[in-house]
Scaffold this motif. Structure first.
Motif, PDB file in Angstrom:
ATOM      1  N   MET A   1      16.476  -5.562  -4.038  1.00  0.00           N
ATOM      2  CA  MET A   1      15.913  -6.294  -2.888  1.00  0.00           C
ATOM      3  C   MET A   1      14.661  -7.019  -3.365  1.00  0.00           C
ATOM      4  O   MET A   1      13.755  -6.415  -3.913  1.00  0.00           O
ATOM      5  CB  MET A   1      15.573  -5.280  -1.784  1.00  0.00           C
ATOM      6  N   THR A   2      14.632  -8.310  -3.195  1.00  0.00           N
ATOM      7  CA  THR A   2      13.511  -9.088  -3.694  1.00  0.00           C
ATOM      8  C   THR A   2      12.733  -9.657  -2.523  1.00  0.00           C
ATOM      9  O   THR A   2      13.304 -10.141  -1.548  1.00  0.00           O
ATOM     10  CB  THR A   2      14.018 -10.248  -4.572  1.00  0.00           C
ATOM     11  N   SER A   3      11.442  -9.585  -2.623  1.00  0.00           N
ATOM     12  CA  SER A   3      10.595 -10.129  -1.565  1.00  0.00           C
ATOM     13  C   SER A   3       9.801 -11.291  -2.111  1.00  0.00           C
ATOM     14  O   SER A   3       9.259 -11.232  -3.217  1.00  0.00           O
ATOM     15  CB  SER A   3       9.636  -9.056  -1.044  1.00  0.00           C
ATOM     16  N   LEU A   4       9.734 -12.355  -1.338  1.00  0.00           N
ATOM     17  CA  LEU A   4       8.900 -13.487  -1.717  1.00  0.00           C
ATOM     18  C   LEU A   4       7.555 -13.305  -1.050  1.00  0.00           C
ATOM     19  O   LEU A   4       7.461 -13.188   0.162  1.00  0.00           O
ATOM     20  CB  LEU A   4       9.549 -14.789  -1.242  1.00  0.00           C
ATOM     21  N   ARG A  24      -0.035   3.814  -3.796  1.00  0.00           N
ATOM     22  CA  ARG A  24       0.190   4.721  -2.664  1.00  0.00           C
ATOM     23  C   ARG A  24       0.925   5.974  -3.109  1.00  0.00           C
ATOM     24  O   ARG A  24       0.620   7.084  -2.668  1.00  0.00           O
ATOM     25  CB  ARG A  24       0.976   4.000  -1.569  1.00  0.00           C
ATOM     26  N   LEU A  25       1.911   5.798  -3.995  1.00  0.00           N
ATOM     27  CA  LEU A  25       2.648   6.960  -4.493  1.00  0.00           C
ATOM     28  C   LEU A  25       1.738   7.855  -5.322  1.00  0.00           C
ATOM     29  O   LEU A  25       1.803   9.084  -5.222  1.00  0.00           O
ATOM     30  CB  LEU A  25       3.839   6.495  -5.340  1.00  0.00           C
ATOM     31  N   GLU A  27      -1.540   8.105  -5.084  1.00  0.00           N
ATOM     32  CA  GLU A  27      -2.527   8.762  -4.212  1.00  0.00           C
ATOM     33  C   GLU A  27      -1.900   9.907  -3.428  1.00  0.00           C
ATOM     34  O   GLU A  27      -2.586  10.858  -3.058  1.00  0.00           O
ATOM     35  CB  GLU A  27      -3.140   7.725  -3.267  1.00  0.00           C
ATOM     36  N   ALA A  28      -0.593   9.804  -3.179  1.00  0.00           N
ATOM     37  CA  ALA A  28       0.077  10.879  -2.456  1.00  0.00           C
ATOM     38  C   ALA A  28       0.355  12.071  -3.368  1.00  0.00           C
ATOM     39  O   ALA A  28       0.642  13.171  -2.887  1.00  0.00           O
ATOM     40  CB  ALA A  28       1.391  10.369  -1.861  1.00  0.00           C
ATOM     41  N   PRO A  30      -1.717  13.623  -6.235  1.00  0.00           N
ATOM     42  CA  PRO A  30      -2.933  13.590  -7.057  1.00  0.00           C
ATOM     43  C   PRO A  30      -2.754  14.164  -8.449  1.00  0.00           C
ATOM     44  O   PRO A  30      -3.555  13.885  -9.331  1.00  0.00           O
ATOM     45  CB  PRO A  30      -3.930  14.427  -6.242  1.00  0.00           C
ATOM     46  N   GLN A 146      -6.411  -5.236 -14.874  1.00  0.00           N
ATOM     47  CA  GLN A 146      -7.349  -4.225 -14.417  1.00  0.00           C
ATOM     48  C   GLN A 146      -7.079  -3.948 -12.947  1.00  0.00           C
ATOM     49  O   GLN A 146      -6.828  -4.861 -12.158  1.00  0.00           O
ATOM     50  CB  GLN A 146      -8.797  -4.694 -14.612  1.00  0.00           C
ATOM     51  N   GLU A 170      17.132 -10.053 -13.861  1.00  0.00           N
ATOM     52  CA  GLU A 170      17.368  -8.680 -13.438  1.00  0.00           C
ATOM     53  C   GLU A 170      18.636  -8.063 -14.017  1.00  0.00           C
ATOM     54  O   GLU A 170      18.599  -6.913 -14.478  1.00  0.00           O
ATOM     55  CB  GLU A 170      17.391  -8.615 -11.909  1.00  0.00           C
ATOM     56  N   LYS A 174      18.584  -4.626 -16.362  1.00  0.00           N
ATOM     57  CA  LYS A 174      19.307  -3.394 -16.019  1.00  0.00           C
ATOM     58  C   LYS A 174      20.115  -2.899 -17.210  1.00  0.00           C
ATOM     59  O   LYS A 174      20.223  -1.687 -17.442  1.00  0.00           O
ATOM     60  CB  LYS A 174      20.230  -3.640 -14.829  1.00  0.00           C
ATOM     61  N   ARG A 184      12.291  -1.889  -6.273  1.00  0.00           N
ATOM     62  CA  ARG A 184      11.716  -3.005  -5.550  1.00  0.00           C
ATOM     63  C   ARG A 184      11.436  -4.130  -6.535  1.00  0.00           C
ATOM     64  O   ARG A 184      11.190  -3.884  -7.720  1.00  0.00           O
ATOM     65  CB  ARG A 184      10.384  -2.631  -4.860  1.00  0.00           C
TER      66      ARG A 184
ATOM     67  N   ASN B 145     -10.316  13.390  -2.087  1.00  0.00           N
ATOM     68  CA  ASN B 145      -8.999  13.073  -2.622  1.00  0.00           C
ATOM     69  C   ASN B 145      -7.889  13.434  -1.653  1.00  0.00           C
ATOM     70  O   ASN B 145      -7.031  12.634  -1.335  1.00  0.00           O
ATOM     71  CB  ASN B 145      -8.819  13.834  -3.937  1.00  0.00           C
ATOM     72  N   SER B 149      -5.447  10.816   0.438  1.00  0.00           N
ATOM     73  CA  SER B 149      -4.043  10.643   0.053  1.00  0.00           C
ATOM     74  C   SER B 149      -3.149  10.872   1.262  1.00  0.00           C
ATOM     75  O   SER B 149      -2.137  10.211   1.437  1.00  0.00           O
ATOM     76  CB  SER B 149      -3.680  11.617  -1.065  1.00  0.00           C
ATOM     77  N   ALA B 167      11.884  -9.038   3.675  1.00  0.00           N
ATOM     78  CA  ALA B 167      12.592  -9.149   2.412  1.00  0.00           C
ATOM     79  C   ALA B 167      13.541 -10.322   2.463  1.00  0.00           C
ATOM     80  O   ALA B 167      14.153 -10.612   3.466  1.00  0.00           O
ATOM     81  CB  ALA B 167      13.361  -7.860   2.145  1.00  0.00           C
ATOM     82  N   ILE B 168      13.634 -10.982   1.321  1.00  0.00           N
ATOM     83  CA  ILE B 168      14.551 -12.097   1.194  1.00  0.00           C
ATOM     84  C   ILE B 168      15.406 -11.843  -0.018  1.00  0.00           C
ATOM     85  O   ILE B 168      14.893 -11.604  -1.106  1.00  0.00           O
ATOM     86  CB  ILE B 168      13.797 -13.434   1.021  1.00  0.00           C
ATOM     87  N   SER B 170      17.498 -12.762  -3.102  1.00  0.00           N
ATOM     88  CA  SER B 170      17.494 -13.965  -3.947  1.00  0.00           C
ATOM     89  C   SER B 170      18.510 -13.852  -5.050  1.00  0.00           C
ATOM     90  O   SER B 170      18.285 -14.234  -6.177  1.00  0.00           O
ATOM     91  CB  SER B 170      16.100 -14.165  -4.561  1.00  0.00           C
TER      92      SER B 170
END
Lengths: 209, 171
Positions: A1-4, A24-25, A27-28, A30, A146, A170, A174, A184, B145, B149, B167-168, B170
């Motif tokens: 699934m590609t998002s522009l 996010r992953l 931080e979930a 630690p 960075q 892609e 693969k 993603r 922390n 989280s 989502a598009i 492509s």
């Protein structure tokens, strides 16, 4: 699934949708283990330091010839660099691997070599973050990234010289990265696609793409 | 006519021709701000331990253990050793593991190949490093922390929904 995504706000800095997911992953979780295939960066170390992660810096950029971004000694040299610079699998698997734009500077054979080493360093569910150029020309040296706050990345071009980009697509990626499924993909306006691969070894055994 | 002052009455030992010139006081060991220094021409093969801060400008091969004190590998210093200290600062070169009780700092001229274990690790731009960094569970430099989280984990689901909506394909 590609998002522009229209996420570029300033030259050398942008909001990274792919890395936002990674952060996010992380931080979930630690106690995550991070393998950074790029050079050590104070801000990146500081970022993961605050999360209490275990960070391993392999800096495979150093395996590339300084002049033109090519690995010294071609594929054989890069294979040796992987053996010497990547951590020992006996030290444990990694939850996240940051390849940045290293893949743009490797041949197809070298990516296969790298993939073999990375699979030994992954566990099911490990995530691989990579930026793939969609431009015809790229800097002769990999960009240095960075981590900034809020899922933003800054990048710098260490060399003003340019070289031809492999423009990996892609389906080819693969095949070159067996076991890594595209979770993603984000198309960015500054000429890169951000990929988030998930390591699923059963996808290799079952023969599914 | 002239009254001798008390100072003149007492002969000064330094003016007496019979006495040898006083030996210069012995120089204290070379130190840098109170720290012991291994000079640039010194090469040590073995273990270095002690009860004071240490600056390494020479070469050390073995182990450096000063857990309660600061260790600095100076710009010309080279250590093929594991280094243990309270605060470790690397301005030169280290091949070995660093164990900082409080901090480990790699300056812009620092080069480290090895693993770093410390609650706080800092790399200046230009530092060269290859190895693992383990901030550990002790302090770990984390700020709020666990709470942070959990909060961000909730946001993750919302962002993924928004991502799917926009989502598009492509292919």
């Amino acid at each position: 699934m590609t998002s522009l995504v229209d996420s570029l706000t300033a030259a050398g800095e942008y909001r990274s949708p792919g890395f936002s997911i990674v952060s996010r992953l992380v931080e979930a979780r630690p106690d995550s283990s991070i393998l950074d295939l790029g050079p050590a960066s104070g801000s990146n170390v500081g970022y993961f330091s605050e999360l209490g992660c275990r960070l391993h810096v392999a800096d495979l950029y150093r395996s590339l010839n300084q002049e033109n971004g090519r690995p010294a000694g071609e594929t054989l040299g890069f294979a040796r660099a992987c053996r010497e610079m990547l951590p020992d699998p006996e030290g444990g698997a990694f939850d996240f691997i940051l390849a940045w734009d290293l893949l743009n500077y490797l041949t197809e054979d070298e990516i296969r070599v790298l993939a073999r080493h990375l699979t030994a360093l992954c566990r099911p569910g490990s995530e691989l973050f990579a930026l793939i150029s969609i431009r015809h020309r790229i800097p002769s040296q990999p960009l240095r990234y960075q981590i900034l706050e809020g899922g933003r990345l800054s990048y710098s071009e260490p060399s003003p010289h340019q070289r031809t980009s492999p423009e990996y697509k892609e389906p080819l990626l693969k095949r070159l990265l067996p076991g890594f499924a595209v979770e993603r993909c984000f198309l960015l306006r500054h000429g890169f696609q951000e990929y988030l691969f998930r390591y699923q070894p059963e996808s290799v055994a079952s023969g599914s793409p | 006519m002239w009254k001798k002052t008390e100072n003149e009455a007492r002969p000064a030992a330094s003016h007496s021709p019979a006495s040898a010139p006083a030996a210069p006081p012995s120089k204290p060991p070379r130190s840098m701000g109170g720290a012991a220094v291994i000079g640039p021409s010194i090469r040590i093969k073995g273990d270095v331990s002690g009860q004071e801060d240490l600056v390494v400008e020479g070469q050390v091969e073995g182990e450096i253990s000063l857990e309660k004190h600061d260790v600095t590998i100076g710009p010309s210093g080279k250590a093929r050793a594991d280094v243990r200290g309270k605060n470790i600062r690397v301005e030169g070169e280290v091949h070995g593991d660093l164990f900082g009780m409080e901090t480990v700092v790699l300056t812009s001229s620092g080069k480290v190949t090895g693993n770093i274990t410390a609650p706080t690790v800092s790399l200046e731009n230009g530092a060269t490093f290859k190895g693992s960094i383990d901030m550990g569970a002790k302090g770990g430099g984390a700020k709020g922390n666990s709470e942070g989280s959990q909060g961000k984990g909730q946001d993750q689901d919302q962002d993924q929904d928004r991502g799917q909506q926009s989502a598009i394909r492509s292919r």
